[in-house]
Design a protein around this motif. Structure first.
Motif, PDB file in Angstrom:
ATOM      1  N   THR A 147       0.850  -1.203   0.000  1.00  0.00           N
ATOM      2  CA  THR A 147       0.000   0.000   0.000  1.00  0.00           C
ATOM      3  C   THR A 147       0.882   1.250   0.000  1.00  0.00           C
ATOM      4  O   THR A 147       0.601   2.227  -0.699  1.00  0.00           O
ATOM      5  CB  THR A 147      -0.940  -0.014   1.225  1.00  0.00           C
ATOM      6  OG1 THR A 147      -1.692  -1.223   1.202  1.00  0.00           O
ATOM      7  CG2 THR A 147      -1.887   1.167   1.207  1.00  0.00           C
ATOM      8  N   GLY A 198       3.310   4.159  11.683  1.00  0.00           N
ATOM      9  CA  GLY A 198       2.600   2.882  11.500  1.00  0.00           C
ATOM     10  C   GLY A 198       3.268   2.023  10.438  1.00  0.00           C
ATOM     11  O   GLY A 198       4.255   2.428   9.798  1.00  0.00           O
ATOM     12  N   ALA A 199       2.720   0.827  10.254  1.00  0.00           N
ATOM     13  CA  ALA A 199       3.325  -0.133   9.324  1.00  0.00           C
ATOM     14  C   ALA A 199       3.451   0.461   7.920  1.00  0.00           C
ATOM     15  O   ALA A 199       4.477   0.292   7.252  1.00  0.00           O
ATOM     16  CB  ALA A 199       2.472  -1.401   9.288  1.00  0.00           C
ATOM     17  N   THR A 200       2.434   1.174   7.469  1.00  0.00           N
ATOM     18  CA  THR A 200       2.424   1.740   6.116  1.00  0.00           C
ATOM     19  C   THR A 200       3.256   3.020   6.061  1.00  0.00           C
ATOM     20  O   THR A 200       4.148   3.163   5.213  1.00  0.00           O
ATOM     21  CB  THR A 200       0.971   2.047   5.677  1.00  0.00           C
ATOM     22  OG1 THR A 200       0.177   0.884   5.919  1.00  0.00           O
ATOM     23  CG2 THR A 200       0.884   2.434   4.229  1.00  0.00           C
ATOM     24  N   GLY A 226       2.278  10.712  16.880  1.00  0.00           N
ATOM     25  CA  GLY A 226       1.898  11.138  18.230  1.00  0.00           C
ATOM     26  C   GLY A 226       3.019  10.924  19.246  1.00  0.00           C
ATOM     27  O   GLY A 226       3.300   9.786  19.620  1.00  0.00           O
ATOM     28  N   LYS A 271       8.170   8.945  19.066  1.00  0.00           N
ATOM     29  CA  LYS A 271       7.863   8.446  17.713  1.00  0.00           C
ATOM     30  C   LYS A 271       8.445   9.378  16.655  1.00  0.00           C
ATOM     31  O   LYS A 271       8.947   8.919  15.625  1.00  0.00           O
ATOM     32  CB  LYS A 271       6.354   8.296  17.521  1.00  0.00           C
ATOM     33  CG  LYS A 271       5.824   7.048  18.210  1.00  0.00           C
ATOM     34  CD  LYS A 271       4.399   6.732  17.852  1.00  0.00           C
ATOM     35  CE  LYS A 271       4.015   5.429  18.532  1.00  0.00           C
ATOM     36  NZ  LYS A 271       2.600   5.131  18.456  1.00  0.00           N
ATOM     37  N   TYR A 328       1.568  15.427  16.473  1.00  0.00           N
ATOM     38  CA  TYR A 328       0.196  15.956  16.430  1.00  0.00           C
ATOM     39  C   TYR A 328      -0.425  16.061  17.820  1.00  0.00           C
ATOM     40  O   TYR A 328      -1.418  16.744  18.014  1.00  0.00           O
ATOM     41  CB  TYR A 328      -0.686  15.124  15.482  1.00  0.00           C
ATOM     42  CG  TYR A 328      -1.140  13.779  16.012  1.00  0.00           C
ATOM     43  CD1 TYR A 328      -2.312  13.646  16.746  1.00  0.00           C
ATOM     44  CD2 TYR A 328      -0.399  12.629  15.767  1.00  0.00           C
ATOM     45  CE1 TYR A 328      -2.720  12.408  17.223  1.00  0.00           C
ATOM     46  CE2 TYR A 328      -0.795  11.399  16.237  1.00  0.00           C
ATOM     47  CZ  TYR A 328      -1.956  11.287  16.973  1.00  0.00           C
ATOM     48  OH  TYR A 328      -2.360  10.062  17.445  1.00  0.00           O
ATOM     49  N   ASN A 340      -3.541   8.889   6.250  1.00  0.00           N
ATOM     50  CA  ASN A 340      -3.942   7.675   6.957  1.00  0.00           C
ATOM     51  C   ASN A 340      -4.902   7.965   8.096  1.00  0.00           C
ATOM     52  O   ASN A 340      -5.322   7.044   8.788  1.00  0.00           O
ATOM     53  CB  ASN A 340      -2.699   6.992   7.568  1.00  0.00           C
ATOM     54  CG  ASN A 340      -1.863   6.287   6.524  1.00  0.00           C
ATOM     55  OD1 ASN A 340      -2.400   5.603   5.670  1.00  0.00           O
ATOM     56  ND2 ASN A 340      -0.548   6.450   6.597  1.00  0.00           N
ATOM     57  N   CYS A 397      -5.917   6.986   2.274  1.00  0.00           N
ATOM     58  CA  CYS A 397      -5.536   5.597   2.531  1.00  0.00           C
ATOM     59  C   CYS A 397      -6.266   5.039   3.736  1.00  0.00           C
ATOM     60  O   CYS A 397      -6.580   3.850   3.788  1.00  0.00           O
ATOM     61  CB  CYS A 397      -4.020   5.517   2.734  1.00  0.00           C
ATOM     62  SG  CYS A 397      -3.428   3.857   3.072  1.00  0.00           S
ATOM     63  N   TYR A 421     -12.632   3.676  13.369  1.00  0.00           N
ATOM     64  CA  TYR A 421     -13.305   2.660  12.537  1.00  0.00           C
ATOM     65  C   TYR A 421     -14.453   1.961  13.266  1.00  0.00           C
ATOM     66  O   TYR A 421     -14.744   0.790  13.012  1.00  0.00           O
ATOM     67  CB  TYR A 421     -12.306   1.619  12.026  1.00  0.00           C
ATOM     68  CG  TYR A 421     -11.365   2.120  10.948  1.00  0.00           C
ATOM     69  CD1 TYR A 421     -11.779   3.016   9.984  1.00  0.00           C
ATOM     70  CD2 TYR A 421     -10.053   1.662  10.895  1.00  0.00           C
ATOM     71  CE1 TYR A 421     -10.911   3.462   8.994  1.00  0.00           C
ATOM     72  CE2 TYR A 421      -9.178   2.097   9.899  1.00  0.00           C
ATOM     73  CZ  TYR A 421      -9.619   3.002   8.964  1.00  0.00           C
ATOM     74  OH  TYR A 421      -8.757   3.426   7.981  1.00  0.00           O
ATOM     75  N   ILE A 459      -7.018   4.747  -2.254  1.00  0.00           N
ATOM     76  CA  ILE A 459      -6.231   3.557  -2.600  1.00  0.00           C
ATOM     77  C   ILE A 459      -6.805   2.372  -1.847  1.00  0.00           C
ATOM     78  O   ILE A 459      -7.195   2.496  -0.679  1.00  0.00           O
ATOM     79  CB  ILE A 459      -4.728   3.708  -2.269  1.00  0.00           C
ATOM     80  CG1 ILE A 459      -3.990   2.442  -2.727  1.00  0.00           C
ATOM     81  CG2 ILE A 459      -4.471   3.989  -0.791  1.00  0.00           C
ATOM     82  CD1 ILE A 459      -2.498   2.573  -2.824  1.00  0.00           C
ATOM     83  N   ILE A 500      -3.644  -1.158  18.212  1.00  0.00           N
ATOM     84  CA  ILE A 500      -3.549  -0.470  16.911  1.00  0.00           C
ATOM     85  C   ILE A 500      -4.080   0.964  17.037  1.00  0.00           C
ATOM     86  O   ILE A 500      -3.599   1.887  16.388  1.00  0.00           O
ATOM     87  CB  ILE A 500      -4.398  -1.239  15.857  1.00  0.00           C
ATOM     88  CG1 ILE A 500      -3.789  -2.595  15.561  1.00  0.00           C
ATOM     89  CG2 ILE A 500      -4.658  -0.423  14.617  1.00  0.00           C
ATOM     90  CD1 ILE A 500      -2.775  -2.601  14.461  1.00  0.00           C
ATOM     91  N   LYS A 507       0.374   1.809  19.607  1.00  0.00           N
ATOM     92  CA  LYS A 507       1.357   0.724  19.510  1.00  0.00           C
ATOM     93  C   LYS A 507       2.742   1.292  19.160  1.00  0.00           C
ATOM     94  O   LYS A 507       2.847   2.443  18.741  1.00  0.00           O
ATOM     95  CB  LYS A 507       0.917  -0.308  18.459  1.00  0.00           C
ATOM     96  CG  LYS A 507       0.676   0.331  17.101  1.00  0.00           C
ATOM     97  CD  LYS A 507       0.363  -0.669  16.026  1.00  0.00           C
ATOM     98  CE  LYS A 507       1.583  -1.081  15.254  1.00  0.00           C
ATOM     99  NZ  LYS A 507       2.246   0.014  14.499  1.00  0.00           N
TER     100      LYS A 507
END
Ligand SMILES: NC(=O)c1ccc[n+]([C@@H]2O[C@H](COP(=O)([O-])OP(=O)(O)OC[C@H]3O[C@@H](n4cnc5c(N)ncnc54)[C@H](OP(=O)(O)O)[C@@H]3O)[C@@H](O)[C@H]2O)c1
Length: 343
Positions: free
Chosen positions: A138, A162-164, A185, A189, A205, A228, A250, A257, A281, A326, A330
């Motif tokens: 992605t 994140g992973a993406t 955040g 990080k 942020y 994201n 994305c 969610y 996407i 998530i 994480k």
């Protein structure tokens, strides 16, 4: 052929209305499933953790069938074929695709994404869920095909740790971006993004003023925004886009969610006045280009242009407790749970 008789499972016990909790799942031991024509029995080895799993827990299910109460939780995973009624997937093959939180799962090759037979390679097997899986692919197709990042671009990426996002930054850099800015955040990080993940600059942020930081870092506007997060962050970014800038939708982490219906951006008239291109996407639409993406990602890894970070946990019993992390902060990189060893 397996001689095992027990199939450990984590089933959906109740449908969460807000944040998902470990107590939304219940443990059960069931029989080993039997196969119908074309089906494949896989012993699971790794479970991937993805924000979209929360969408599948809604009544609507989003872009897939909703998971029903009493069903094993769906996951993308890696496993080993132990029985097969599909000659293209011989016994012992290692495969990646849609699975479930159970030891033994029946899979089919004709789902929305191909069930991939994994090559023997000189990197960890679990990387097929991260850099060579949904996240990496992605990030790759998002930056190259979606945002069409080109030399000289100012690029901003949210959920950057994140992973993406942790891969998208380096891919944008490899495409010649002038500056790649990550939003995450917390100071730790942000430091990780600059020291490890190849970001030129970051915005925290949770503590920075997003508007002020964007004005300072992108005085001529943002050419490409990999979104994201959605929500207020997207609204602020729309005010900082350069004329004819590109926005890639994305994900919408800010929504949690918990529902598939979300409020759209308030500043959407910027799309009109700045003639922005806004594109979505979804990896399902790249199902016939996955190999191309994997080869390009492998090349970037080999050339040391991509930093791969994995947070690897072990133990089938941990499956439910990892899912809420998530949404609650994480560690950077791809979250993966190992539940067994390949034979
Ligand atoms: N369209 C597709 O095909 C596709 C494929 C893969 C992923 N995605 C989307 O990409 C996004 C990231 O997924 P991922 O797998 O890369 O990440 P991930 O490894 O699951 O990590 C989640 C990230 O979201 C951030 N986050 C969580 N809540 C947030 C909030 N309220 N506001 C801002 N950031 C928040 C977290 O970082 P902080 O600690 O910095 O908040 C973390 O970096 C998700 O929206 C996912 O749905 C879409």
């Amino acid at each position: 052929m397996t001689t095992a008789t027990t199939n450990r499972q984590w089933l959906l016990a109740r449908r969460p209305s807000e944040a998902v909790k470990p107590s939304d799942f219940e443990y059960q031991e069931g029989p080993i499933p039997t196969l119908a024509d074309g089906e494949i029995l896989v012993r699971t080895i790794y479970f991937s953790y993805d924000a979209s799993q929360r969408i599948w827990l809604t009544e609507d299910g989003g872009y897939m069938q909703p998971i029903q109460i009493g069903e094993a939780m769906r996951t993308v995973g890696i496993g080993q074929v132990v029985q097969s009624l599909n000659p293209e997937y011989p016994i012992d093959s290692l495969v990646e695709g849609f699975m479930a939180w159970q030891d033994y799962v029946v899979v089919r090759a004709d789902g929305p994404m191909p069930l991939r037979i994994l090559p023997v390679a000189d990197y960890p097997l679990s990387w097929h869920l991260g850099v060579f899986g949904v996240a990496g692919l992605t990030a790759y197709f998002g930056v190259t095909d979606g945002l069409k990042v080109k030399p000289g671009d100012t690029v901003v990426i949210s959920a950057a740790s994140g992973a993406t996002g942790s891969l998208a930054g380096s891919i944008a850099r490899a495409m010649g971006a002038k500056i790649v800015i990550g939003i995450a955040g917390g100071a730790d990080k942000c430091q990780w993004l600059e020291e490890k993940a190849g970001y030129d600059a970051t915005i925290d942020y949770k503590n920075d003023n997003l508007t002020e930081r964007l004005s300072t870092l992108c005085p001529e506007g943002v050419d490409a925004y990999f979104d994201n997060v959605g929500g207020d962050m997207l609204d602020t970014l729309l005010l900082h886009m350069a004329p004819q800038g590109r926005v890639l939708i994305c994900g919408a982490m800010s929504s949690g969610y918990t529902d598939v219906q979300l409020q759209g951006p308030k500043n959407y008239m910027r799309i009109c006045t700045h003639m922005l291109t806004v594109q979505g996407i979804h990896l399902f639409y790249y199902h016939d280009r996955l190999q191309e993406g994997i080869e390009e990602l492998a090349r970037l890894v080999k050339e040391n242009k991509l930093y791969v970070e994995e947070n690897l946990y072990e133990g089938f019993e941990k499956a439910p407790e990892l899912l809420p992390t998530i949404f609650s902060g994480k560690a950077p990189g791809k979250l993966v749970l190992k539940v067994s060893d390949p034979s």
